[in-house]
Scaffold this active site. Structure first.
Site, PDB file in Angstrom:
ATOM      1  CG  HIS A   1      -0.033   0.153   2.509  1.00  0.00           C
ATOM      2  ND1 HIS A   1       0.547  -0.937   3.132  1.00  0.00           N
ATOM      3  CD2 HIS A   1       0.375   1.239   3.212  1.00  0.00           C
ATOM      4  CE1 HIS A   1       1.245  -0.525   4.172  1.00  0.00           C
ATOM      5  NE2 HIS A   1       1.170   0.801   4.238  1.00  0.00           N
TER       6      HIS A   1
ATOM      7  CG  HIS B   1       7.021   5.288   0.315  1.00  0.00           C
ATOM      8  ND1 HIS B   1       6.667   6.357   1.113  1.00  0.00           N
ATOM      9  CD2 HIS B   1       7.061   4.203   1.140  1.00  0.00           C
ATOM     10  CE1 HIS B   1       6.510   5.928   2.361  1.00  0.00           C
ATOM     11  NE2 HIS B   1       6.744   4.621   2.406  1.00  0.00           N
TER      12      HIS B   1
HETATM   13  P1  A2P Z   1       5.207   3.044   5.142  1.00  0.00           P
HETATM   14  O1  A2P Z   1       4.051   3.886   4.723  1.00  0.00           O
HETATM   15  O2  A2P Z   1       6.522   3.628   4.789  1.00  0.00           O
HETATM   16  O3  A2P Z   1       5.117   1.646   4.629  1.00  0.00           O
HETATM   17  P2  A2P Z   1       3.561   0.210  11.423  1.00  0.00           P
HETATM   18  O4  A2P Z   1       3.310  -1.221  11.066  1.00  0.00           O
HETATM   19  O5  A2P Z   1       5.001   0.526  11.691  1.00  0.00           O
HETATM   20  O6  A2P Z   1       2.654   0.715  12.489  1.00  0.00           O
HETATM   21  O7  A2P Z   1       3.207   1.039  10.123  1.00  0.00           O
HETATM   22  C1  A2P Z   1       2.016   0.879   9.442  1.00  0.00           C
HETATM   23  C2  A2P Z   1       2.093   1.683   8.170  1.00  0.00           C
HETATM   24  O8  A2P Z   1       2.106   3.069   8.463  1.00  0.00           O
HETATM   25  C3  A2P Z   1       3.336   1.423   7.341  1.00  0.00           C
HETATM   26  O9  A2P Z   1       2.928   1.389   6.006  1.00  0.00           O
HETATM   27  C4  A2P Z   1       4.268   2.560   7.670  1.00  0.00           C
HETATM   28  O10 A2P Z   1       5.233   2.965   6.766  1.00  0.00           O
HETATM   29  C5  A2P Z   1       3.288   3.665   7.967  1.00  0.00           C
HETATM   30  N1  A2P Z   1       3.831   4.544   9.011  1.00  0.00           N
HETATM   31  C6  A2P Z   1       4.279   4.196  10.224  1.00  0.00           C
HETATM   32  N2  A2P Z   1       4.637   5.280  10.950  1.00  0.00           N
HETATM   33  C7  A2P Z   1       4.425   6.354  10.156  1.00  0.00           C
HETATM   34  C8  A2P Z   1       4.600   7.761  10.301  1.00  0.00           C
HETATM   35  N3  A2P Z   1       5.071   8.298  11.430  1.00  0.00           N
HETATM   36  N4  A2P Z   1       4.278   8.551   9.261  1.00  0.00           N
HETATM   37  C9  A2P Z   1       3.814   8.029   8.115  1.00  0.00           C
HETATM   38  N5  A2P Z   1       3.614   6.720   7.911  1.00  0.00           N
HETATM   39  C10 A2P Z   1       3.921   5.890   8.903  1.00  0.00           C
END
Ligand code: A2P
Length: 222
Positions: free
Chosen positions: A70, A150
């Protein structure tokens, strides 16, 4: 307290349709395989923590892959993240919920920490992109909106997914400073494109043909 308060998700984002998700996972493997086999890559393993001439299996290096491919639009952490409620309340977010979108992948990149796909958001998709998404992780720099967009394809053990967007902004920061990277070969087939190297183990292939993937805008509640 009202029971009817809307629940906020872990994050809002565009979720790849199953068929396109499967195919992007294959594309990611293809990318890592071809990159790992490049002579130029094999000569620059130090940044990945390996001795030169050691054979590095990138598929193994990126030990973790997301369960659902995603593009995160807004990370809410179930409401704990700053600006979550304001984001969710927007008319455009409500209206777009569960709608289909085509995402455009323009480049694939790998660093010692993460592997990901760079997206070029359309005007319509940018309406769903938080105003401070880039500033949130790199407050000292300024970027065109949507620069951080991304799809995380994998991370090294111990690395959080959120690192992928930070790594992408790192590439873009170098490009903004006029660094195009060292041109170090080409990949072929579904990942055809020129390979650029930006030091510190940062590799990017600009795809000759953009990859389009179908997605649904929605929330992930985990
Ligand atoms: P990404 O979008 O780069 O893939 P997690 O499993 O660590 O809680 O993260 C769930 C999703 O949210 C992942 O897709 C992750 O990164 C994104 N994510 C985690 N922390 C943040 C943040 N502080 N800001 C933006 N996206 C985040």
């Amino acid at each position: 307290p009202s029971l009817e308060k809307d629940l906020l998700p872990l994050y809002f984002g565009w979720f790849l349709a199953k068929r396109d998700e499967d195919s992007l996972r294959k594309t990611s493997h293809e990318f890592l395989e071809q990159l790992g086999n490049l002579k130029a890559f094999k000569k620059r393993l130090l940044a990945y923590g390996y001795e030169d001439k050691h054979k590095l299996d990138l598929l193994k290096h990126f030990a973790k892959t997301p369960n659902i491919l995603h593009c995160t639009a807004k990370f809410c952490d179930y409401g704990k993240a700053v600006g979550s409620e304001e984001y969710a309340r927007q008319e455009v977010v409500k209206k777009s919920y569960s709608k289909g979108y085509t995402l455009h992948i323009t480049a694939l990149f790998a660093t010692p920490r993460t592997v990901g796909a760079r997206l070029e958001l359309t005007e319509e998709q940018l309406l769903l992109w938080p105003l401070d998404a880039e500033r949130e992780v790199m407050p000292k720099d300024s970027f065109p909106r949507g620069s951080r967009a991304h799809i995380t394809l994998g991370t090294a053990a111990e690395v959080q997914d959120v690192q992928t967007g930070i790594d992408l902004l790192e590439f873009i920061k170098l490009q903004q400073a006029g660094r195009e990277g060292e041109s170090l070969g080409e990949l072929t087939g579904s990942v055809a494109g020129k390979v650029s190297y930006f030091d510190n183990g940062m590799w990017m292939v600009n795809l000759s043909r953009k990859i389009e993937v179908k997605s649904i805008f929605s929330g992930y509640y985990g």
